[in-house]
Design a protein around this motif. Structure first.
Motif, PDB file in Angstrom:
ATOM      1  N   ALA A  62      19.597 -49.714 -25.456  1.00  0.00           N
ATOM      2  CA  ALA A  62      20.594 -50.033 -26.471  1.00  0.00           C
ATOM      3  C   ALA A  62      21.981 -49.602 -26.018  1.00  0.00           C
ATOM      4  N   GLU A  63      22.999 -50.080 -26.729  1.00  0.00           N
ATOM      5  CA  GLU A  63      24.371 -49.716 -26.413  1.00  0.00           C
ATOM      6  C   GLU A  63      24.588 -48.213 -26.557  1.00  0.00           C
ATOM      7  N   THR A  64      23.901 -47.609 -27.516  1.00  0.00           N
ATOM      8  CA  THR A  64      24.027 -46.157 -27.723  1.00  0.00           C
ATOM      9  C   THR A  64      23.481 -45.381 -26.528  1.00  0.00           C
ATOM     10  N   ASP A  65      22.494 -45.949 -25.823  1.00  0.00           N
ATOM     11  CA  ASP A  65      21.952 -45.287 -24.631  1.00  0.00           C
ATOM     12  C   ASP A  65      23.019 -45.207 -23.540  1.00  0.00           C
ATOM     13  N   GLY A  66      23.802 -46.263 -23.405  1.00  0.00           N
ATOM     14  CA  GLY A  66      24.876 -46.247 -22.416  1.00  0.00           C
ATOM     15  C   GLY A  66      25.884 -45.150 -22.697  1.00  0.00           C
ATOM     16  N   ALA A  67      26.191 -44.941 -23.971  1.00  0.00           N
ATOM     17  CA  ALA A  67      27.121 -43.878 -24.348  1.00  0.00           C
ATOM     18  C   ALA A  67      26.534 -42.510 -24.032  1.00  0.00           C
ATOM     19  N   MET A  68      25.228 -42.364 -24.242  1.00  0.00           N
ATOM     20  CA  MET A  68      24.588 -41.086 -23.941  1.00  0.00           C
ATOM     21  C   MET A  68      24.663 -40.782 -22.445  1.00  0.00           C
ATOM     22  N   PHE A  69      24.411 -41.780 -21.603  1.00  0.00           N
ATOM     23  CA  PHE A  69      24.479 -41.559 -20.160  1.00  0.00           C
ATOM     24  C   PHE A  69      25.891 -41.181 -19.730  1.00  0.00           C
ATOM     25  N   GLU A  70      26.889 -41.743 -20.351  1.00  0.00           N
ATOM     26  CA  GLU A  70      28.263 -41.375 -20.030  1.00  0.00           C
ATOM     27  C   GLU A  70      28.507 -39.908 -20.369  1.00  0.00           C
ATOM     28  N   ASP A  71      27.969 -39.466 -21.492  1.00  0.00           N
ATOM     29  CA  ASP A  71      28.108 -38.053 -21.871  1.00  0.00           C
ATOM     30  C   ASP A  71      27.370 -37.150 -20.895  1.00  0.00           C
ATOM     31  N   VAL A  72      26.195 -37.595 -20.456  1.00  0.00           N
ATOM     32  CA  VAL A  72      25.418 -36.807 -19.486  1.00  0.00           C
ATOM     33  C   VAL A  72      26.177 -36.706 -18.166  1.00  0.00           C
ATOM     34  N   ARG A  73      26.758 -37.825 -17.716  1.00  0.00           N
ATOM     35  CA  ARG A  73      27.536 -37.811 -16.474  1.00  0.00           C
ATOM     36  C   ARG A  73      28.663 -36.791 -16.556  1.00  0.00           C
ATOM     37  N   ASN A  74      29.343 -36.796 -17.660  1.00  0.00           N
ATOM     38  CA  ASN A  74      30.454 -35.857 -17.835  1.00  0.00           C
ATOM     39  C   ASN A  74      29.959 -34.413 -17.809  1.00  0.00           C
ATOM     40  N   ALA A  75      28.816 -34.171 -18.434  1.00  0.00           N
ATOM     41  CA  ALA A  75      28.263 -32.814 -18.473  1.00  0.00           C
ATOM     42  C   ALA A  75      27.852 -32.338 -17.085  1.00  0.00           C
ATOM     43  N   VAL A  76      27.245 -33.216 -16.303  1.00  0.00           N
ATOM     44  CA  VAL A  76      26.823 -32.844 -14.948  1.00  0.00           C
ATOM     45  C   VAL A  76      28.027 -32.598 -14.047  1.00  0.00           C
ATOM     46  N   ASN A  77      28.998 -33.482 -14.121  1.00  0.00           N
ATOM     47  CA  ASN A  77      30.171 -33.340 -13.258  1.00  0.00           C
ATOM     48  C   ASN A  77      30.980 -32.085 -13.553  1.00  0.00           C
ATOM     49  N   GLU A  78      30.848 -31.568 -14.751  1.00  0.00           N
ATOM     50  CA  GLU A  78      31.533 -30.327 -15.091  1.00  0.00           C
ATOM     51  C   GLU A  78      30.988 -29.139 -14.299  1.00  0.00           C
ATOM     52  N   LYS A  79      29.722 -29.225 -13.912  1.00  0.00           N
ATOM     53  CA  LYS A  79      29.039 -28.069 -13.337  1.00  0.00           C
ATOM     54  C   LYS A  79      28.731 -28.185 -11.835  1.00  0.00           C
ATOM     55  N   MET A  80      28.489 -29.378 -11.354  1.00  0.00           N
ATOM     56  CA  MET A  80      28.041 -29.556  -9.972  1.00  0.00           C
ATOM     57  C   MET A  80      29.126 -29.171  -8.974  1.00  0.00           C
ATOM     58  N   LYS A  81      28.755 -28.364  -7.988  1.00  0.00           N
ATOM     59  CA  LYS A  81      29.709 -27.937  -6.969  1.00  0.00           C
ATOM     60  C   LYS A  81      29.604 -28.766  -5.685  1.00  0.00           C
ATOM     61  N   VAL A  82      28.381 -29.051  -5.245  1.00  0.00           N
ATOM     62  CA  VAL A  82      28.167 -29.802  -4.001  1.00  0.00           C
ATOM     63  C   VAL A  82      27.217 -30.964  -4.295  1.00  0.00           C
ATOM     64  N   PRO A  83      27.596 -32.218  -3.983  1.00  0.00           N
ATOM     65  CA  PRO A  83      26.754 -33.375  -4.304  1.00  0.00           C
ATOM     66  C   PRO A  83      25.632 -33.601  -3.293  1.00  0.00           C
ATOM     67  N   CYS A  84      24.869 -32.544  -3.026  1.00  0.00           N
ATOM     68  CA  CYS A  84      23.766 -32.631  -2.059  1.00  0.00           C
ATOM     69  C   CYS A  84      22.504 -33.114  -2.755  1.00  0.00           C
ATOM     70  N   THR A  85      21.812 -34.107  -2.158  1.00  0.00           N
ATOM     71  CA  THR A  85      20.579 -34.637  -2.742  1.00  0.00           C
ATOM     72  C   THR A  85      19.330 -33.978  -2.172  1.00  0.00           C
ATOM     73  N   GLY A  86      19.507 -33.114  -1.158  1.00  0.00           N
ATOM     74  CA  GLY A  86      18.350 -32.473  -0.546  1.00  0.00           C
ATOM     75  C   GLY A  86      17.566 -33.381   0.381  1.00  0.00           C
ATOM     76  N   CYS A  87      18.205 -34.425   0.914  1.00  0.00           N
ATOM     77  CA  CYS A  87      17.491 -35.383   1.770  1.00  0.00           C
ATOM     78  C   CYS A  87      17.028 -34.755   3.081  1.00  0.00           C
ATOM     79  N   GLY A  88      17.726 -33.716   3.554  1.00  0.00           N
ATOM     80  CA  GLY A  88      17.311 -33.017   4.764  1.00  0.00           C
ATOM     81  C   GLY A  88      17.761 -33.626   6.072  1.00  0.00           C
ATOM     82  N   TYR A  89      18.592 -34.663   6.037  1.00  0.00           N
ATOM     83  CA  TYR A  89      19.038 -35.292   7.276  1.00  0.00           C
ATOM     84  C   TYR A  89      19.897 -34.344   8.127  1.00  0.00           C
ATOM     85  N   CYS A  90      20.467 -33.323   7.500  1.00  0.00           N
ATOM     86  CA  CYS A  90      21.288 -32.352   8.223  1.00  0.00           C
ATOM     87  C   CYS A  90      20.447 -31.330   8.977  1.00  0.00           C
ATOM     88  N   GLN A  91      19.145 -31.360   8.758  1.00  0.00           N
ATOM     89  CA  GLN A  91      18.258 -30.371   9.366  1.00  0.00           C
ATOM     90  C   GLN A  91      17.598 -30.913  10.633  1.00  0.00           C
TER      91      GLN A  91
END
Length: 388
Positions: free
Chosen positions: A268-297
């Protein structure tokens, strides 16, 4: 299970993180999990040459259980290790031997970064090699996996008649990596899109800040953050397959349950609004955008780079004490330490990071914020306890 394009199941089995036992792949448990997935309709299995031993594991179990006709295997060519067609031919033959098959359904150029590298491969003669393999049936479809911005991604899509592509994409990456723009562009060209890192290596499940978790918990219907994240992807008709690095029976069962009930356009349209709020909440806290893929190892100096970043992020997405506890347990309470201060700034890691992270700079921040005086005292008294 829905099958959108090329008879691919919408849920794909990512084979980078098979369950482990005593430091090696738990063959019995892996066989049980693969058998369950196949019995419940999963037919797309994704591995790669550089996934330590996983091509061989997949090949052994597929041959043992006579699954080859039931599944499609995707594996990848590490172009960064190839300097000639002769080397490529030798490597491809090794892959077929590992996989115990005489053909690969879906073959990808692994982490193809831009058109310039593709043109280099073309000059090397890869087009004739691809045509030969497709004519003799050793490769059914050719594609590429990609980490980078949307403009370079779309340029790559236009550089060759690709039959599919694989990108990092999730509700946090709508403007990062290939992004929503790139996904839509691929679909308009008729190129099937395979999704990797749908939950950023689990960070969008276990690493969410409390504010984001609360937003999901308050949403209707009641779903876990993982289910919301997967449904967000399958809601889009441009997505053909979502890869999940499933390494437990519980995860497999849950993902299959979700895949069996999703529909395009169900949100629903309300779900899209919720994801936008979640994105904002995560971006407030995340320091390094590492996915843990391990290619650097592996780091030549022993730093567990994804582990250090994960703990650093936990300090901010969860709390200080949880982050410090994780950092001590994962890098310091061991015979051979893997903490960030072991970094010697060689830069090898940055050559392979698909996220384009300034790894050396960020490791300095990890040292600054995680290896504080309290850490140093605990580490000093722990050094004898964790000797070999």
């Amino acid at each position: 299970m829905e099958y959108r394009q090329n008879d691919w199941s919408i849920l794909g089995f990512g084979c980078m993180r098979f369950p482990k036992k005593g430091g090696s792949v738990d063959m019995e448990e892996t066989e049980r999990e693969l058998a369950y997935a196949i019995a419940h309709g999963v037919n797309y299995f994704d591995t790669a040459y550089i996934y330590r031993g996983n091509e061989k594991v997949l090949g052994e179990l597929v041959a043992k259980n006579h699954w080859r006709a039931q599944i499609q295997i995707a594996t990848k060519m590490p172009h960064y290790l190839i300097h000639s067609i002769d080397e490529l031919e030798k490597l491809f033959c090794e892959q077929l031997k590992r996989l115990q098959t005489d053909y690969v359904d879906n073959y990808l150029m692994h982490m193809l970064p831009d058109v310039h590298i593709w043109k280099k491969l073309v000059r090397m003669g890869i087009l004739d090699w691809i045509n030969e393999k497709k004519e003799n049936g050793q490769i059914r479809r050719i594609g590429f996996s990609y980490h980078g911005n949307s403009q370079n991604f779309m340029a790559l899509l236009d550089a060759y008649d690709w039959e599919f592509c694989q990108v990092q994409y999730n509700y946090m990456d709508i403007h990062n990596q290939a992004g929503a723009e790139g996904v839509v562009y691929a679909a308009k060209k008729g190129i099937p899109v395979i999704i990797m890192e749908p939950l950023r290596g689990g960070r969008l499940v276990n690493g969410l800040p409390k504010k984001a978790k609360d937003l999901f918990a308050a949403a209707e219907p009641k779903r876990s953050p993982a289910e919301w994240g997967l449904r967000w992807l399958w809601n889009q008709p441009e997505i053909s397959v979502v890869l999940s690095g499933m390494n437990s029976m519980a995860m497999i069962q849950e993902n299959i349950r979700i895949a069996d009930t999703v529909k395009v356009g169900e949100m629903a349209e309300t779900d899209g609004a919720m994801f936008e709020d979640v994105r904002n909440a995560v971006n407030e806290k995340m320091k390094v955008p590492c996915t843990g893929c391990g290619y650097c190892q592996p780091c030549p100096y022993g730093v567990d780079i994804p582990g250090a970043f994960r703990c650093y992020n936990v300090r901010y997405t969860d709390n200080f004490f949880t982050g410090m506890r994780e950092y001590l347990m994962c890098t310091t309470f061991r015979a051979e330490r893997t903490n960030a201060s072991l970094c010697r700034q060689c830069g090898k890691c940055e050559q392979h990071c698909p996220q384009g992270i300034a790894v050396r700079k960020e490791l300095k921040q990890v040292v600054r914020h995680m290896e504080n005086p309290v850490y140093k005292v605990i580490a000093f008294f722990a050094k004898d306890m964790f000797k070999k």
